[in-house]
Each structure stands twice: as C-alpha cells, then as structure tokens.
Design an enzyme around this catalytic site. Structure first.
Site, PDB file in Angstrom:
ATOM      1  N   ASN A   1       0.932  -1.020   0.001  1.00 14.58           N
ATOM      2  CA  ASN A   1      -0.265   0.200  -0.083  1.00 14.58           C
ATOM      3  C   ASN A   1       0.806   0.970   0.085  1.00 14.58           C
ATOM      4  OD1 ASN A   1       0.112  -1.424   3.188  1.00 14.58           O
ATOM      5  ND2 ASN A   1      -0.737   0.833   3.499  1.00 14.58           N
ATOM      6  N   ASP A   2       0.749   2.244   0.664  1.00 12.96           N
ATOM      7  CA  ASP A   2       1.245   3.904   0.922  1.00 12.96           C
ATOM      8  C   ASP A   2       2.827   3.695  -0.081  1.00 12.96           C
ATOM      9  OD1 ASP A   2      -1.132   3.584   2.513  1.00 12.96           O
ATOM     10  OD2 ASP A   2       0.022   4.815   4.244  1.00 12.96           O
ATOM     11  N   PRO A   3       2.830   4.480  -0.320  1.00 10.98           N
ATOM     12  CA  PRO A   3       4.816   4.945  -0.886  1.00 10.98           C
ATOM     13  C   PRO A   3       5.516   5.606   0.884  1.00 10.98           C
ATOM     14  CG  PRO A   3       3.015   6.090  -1.493  1.00 10.98           C
ATOM     15  CD  PRO A   3       2.626   4.802  -1.030  1.00 10.98           C
TER      16      PRO A   3
END
Length: 463
Positions: free
Chosen positions: A18-20
C-alpha cells in the site's frame, strides 16, 4: 498470463503493498519504500518494502528494509519518511503494537538508520523518537505518518491524526533530528481524519497534502509566526481516492523537482473477484509538482516515462461524431494524448478505453465542457458483478481559448488521466473479456480533434 497486473506502474514482486514511504534521491539513485505484507496479498504484518531506480521508471527490488520488532511490542511498521543528512539516511515511521500500543491511542514514532550501502537498516536504541506524552494535555488520536523537512530555522515534522473529532496535521520542530518539541497544529480540517500529511516548500510558500480517507487534498499558503499554515488556495491532488489514488507522499530530488507519489488501492476488485491473484496494490506514476501563481498546483507525469514509448500512432484533424470512431488500436498498455478545442462545444467528448468489440465493456473518459467536468465512467468497465462501477469525477481547469490537453495512461487494470495541468483522476478497472482492448473517440454533436496520439508502452524493468 495475469492480464490485470500493470507493466509500467510499480508493484511489489508479489503479495500486498500500500502506501509509498520515505522516497529519496541520493548518489544518483532514487530509493522507494512501501507498506508491504511479505506473506499474503492482503493487508497485515506490515513491513517496509524497498526498491531503487536510476530513472523513476525501472526498478530493482531490494531486501525488506523494516520488519516489526515483535520482541519490543511492535506488530506493524506504518508509514513515514526519510531524511538525508550529511550523507546518512534516517527513516522515520509509525510503530504500532497491540493493547496499549494500538493504532488509535498508542502509536509511537520510531527511527531507523541506513548502512553505507542503504541495504540494511538498524532501528535506533533510543526509540521511540516521539511518544504521545509529547503533547501534554492535548489529545491526538490516530497519530501517524511522520513527514520531516528542513526549514529556514531547523527541522520540521508533521504527523496526521484526529484532534477533537477532526483531522489535523500536528507540527513539531527540532534542531538536531533527535529532540523534538510539539508546537501545535500546522493546519486542521473538517474531515474526520487526516493521514499521510506531507509538505513541499517553494521559497516562502508551502503546499500541504493530506489523505482524509477519501480524495487526496492539498492546501497552499504561507506560514505565520506561530508556525501555522495560512491558506491561499485548496484543491485535489487526485480525485481517485480509495478507487485509485490515496496515501500520497513526496520528496525533492537532486535537481530540485518536487515528486509526488501515491498508492493505487485494489479495493475496486470487490469482495467476490473471481480470480486469485498473488499481488495487490500499485503505485501511481510519479508526478512533478509545481506551484502556480494562483496558489494551485500543477502536475505532470515525470518526463522519464517517455523512454518506455514504443509504436506511435497519430491522427491529425480527426473528425468524430456520435458514433464512436474506432482508432484501430488494440492494447492494454499505452499512453494517449488528445488536443481538444472546446471553445464552441457544449456536448460531452468521450474517449473510450479497454472497449470490447461489441461494446459490452468499456471505460469512458467523459469531458463535459458545459459542466466544466471530467469523469472516468466505470459503469461498464467490467462484466464481473462485484467490481466497483462508481464514477470518478473532477472539475476541469480554466480553459485558455477553449483549449484542453488531455493525457491518459492505460495499464491493464489502471487508468490515470491528466486534464490540463491541474485536474488528475485515477482509477482501477478489471475488464472480464479477452477482447476488451479497443480505443474509440466520440462526440455527440460532432467535433474535429486537432491531434490525437497514442504510444504503445513497453514494460518497465522490475528485477
């Protein structure tokens, strides 16, 4: 063959992402981290994956950078940032456990330091770097996702969270990256939560991005003596939200470009997606961000992507009507550009991508000059009943002499649209038919398109 896995967008080698997190540029190399479950293609057991690149397009996977320290009560390594100082790299991230260390009321902010080759990362013996007690009597819940930058008089950090039921970006300062002071709130909103706040600075002007469990938003302005952001303009970084663009972060590269990254969630597959895929999640294309005189931001994909362009088709003075014009192009991975003259146009112009031969499946990019809107219409994107069919809608930027440039990227299950330099829309789509690869253009009242171009996109290198 997995027809849904993108070929020129970044994905993890397998399993969940998910998130960078914590991107940076050092010694000529770009480094990227990302939220990652190394065991399953679903959320859980969150680590930091790691990759590096010379060009933000082709990537080399590196060993996992951060793993939960179970023996210290840590079960997840949530999102954060990186700081490069005197050649050394420090990661700041949110440490989550169970019980009193839960995400709502017990989060801590930890640090880790990189080895000389930036392959291994050692957590600080002095963790936590920040704990909830730093706030005194101020209560902040869902406290996470540190972002650090150097300002004119020292280091600054923002963290997302909830204060008195509203989303906020809490602010901290330090002279040495070790001892931190809570100074109050950089900015607060009306949404129920703010996640992943991050800041770009342009001279004395600031851009604050945040993810309010929906479309990623931004606020631009200056900072007063109390270190609070004084808004000048607001807007959307992307209208995709949970359907296509969330949890953005950013960094400044060695040439001074501000680069924005975002996560493209997989939820649009729906709960009953009929195929078992061994991966989940992708990153949107890296975007260069500029701050305009009017306080709005301008965004464009990094120009390095042009290295992936292959076969090229161009149409000049293309006459389109209500009946869709078939370009004859059949592909699931391409970049397209449309130069539109909308000065005397009132009815919508439609670019249909991933269209089946009979039109049973298609995703329509609808440009409506009378409503000054642009939409990704997914109502017929897939015959799979559980996939999301909602539309992603944004506002067109102000047109100069009626002209609008539209750039779009199609990559198997991804669509990204750039309308002018301000409006961005991203979504995930999952066509079910083998022949859903057509490209058509239509306009109900007729229109001549001065230029329409398509480049087949070669796969990026992911090793």
């Amino acid at each position: 063959m997995d027809i849904y896995r993108p070929v020129f967008h970044f994905t993890s080698k397998m399993n969940w992402m998910n998130d960078p997190n914590g991107p940076f540029h050092h010694n000529g190399e770009y480094h990227l981290f990302y939220q990652h479950n190394p065991d399953k293609p679903e959320w859980g057991n969150i680590h930091w994956g790691h990759a590096k690149s010379m060009d933000l397009v082709n990537w080399e996977y590196l060993p996992v950078a951060l793993s939960p320290s179970i023996d210290h009560g840590e079960y997840h390594c949530y999102s954060g940032c990186s700081v490069v100082e005197e050649g050394k790299v420090t990661l700041f991230y949110t440490s989550i456990g169970t019980g009193e260390r839960n995400a709502t009321t017990g989060a801590e902010q930890w640090t880790a330091h990189g080895s000389g080759d930036l392959i291994t990362w050692e957590k600080s013996r002095n963790n936590p770097a920040l704990a909830g007690k730093i706030h005194g009597d101020v209560k902040i819940e869902e406290w996470r996702d540190p972002y650090v930058w150097r300002d004119s008089d020292g280091w600054r950090m923002v963290l997302g969270g909830v204060h008195e039921g509203k989303g906020c970006a809490a602010l901290y300062r330090s002279s040495d990256l070790h001892d931190w002071e809570f100074t109050g709130f950089f900015h607060k909103g009306d949404e129920s939560i703010w996640e992943c706040p991050h800041v770009f600075k342009f001279d004395n002007r600031y851009v604050l991005f945040y993810s309010p469990s929906g479309e990623v938003r931004y606020v631009t302005g200056t900072v007063n003596e109390q270190l609070q952001l004084q808004p000048n303009a607001t807007g959307y970084a992307d209208h995709g939200g949970w359907e296509g663009f969330y949890a953005s972060t950013g960094f400044t590269d060695l040439s001074g470009r501000r680069i924005l990254l975002g996560w493209m969630p997989e939820g649009s597959r729906g709960e009953d997606f009929p195929l078992q895929l061994d991966w989940a999640g992708a990153l949107a294309l890296p975007r260069v961000v500029r701050l305009k005189d009017n306080g709005k931001i301008a965004m464009a994909p990094v120009p390095e992507l042009s290295a992936l362009r292959g076969d090229h088709s161009v149409f000049h003075e293309l006459a389109v009507h209500a009946e869709p014009y078939d370009t004859g192009i059949h592909s699931r991975a391409y970049e397209a550009y449309a130069e539109l003259d909308l000065a005397d146009v009132t009815d919508p112009v439609v670019i249909s991508v991933l269209r089946s031969s009979g039109g049973e499946e298609e995703t329509r990019i609808v440009i409506d000059p009378s409503a000054m809107s642009i939409m990704i219409d997914r109502s017929r994107s897939s015959l799979f009943p559980g996939t999301h069919k909602s539309c992603i809608t944004g506002k067109l930027p102000e047109l100069e002499n009626g002209r609008l440039d539209v750039k779009l990227f199609v990559d198997h299950s991804i669509i990204e649209v750039f309308a002018g330099d301000e409006a961005c829309l991203s979504s995930r789509i999952y066509p079910s038919l083998a022949d859903s690869d057509g490209l058509t253009v239509s306009a109900s009242s007729g229109l001549t398109v001065p230029r329409f171009e398509v480049w087949q996109m070669k796969p990026a290198i992911l090793i």
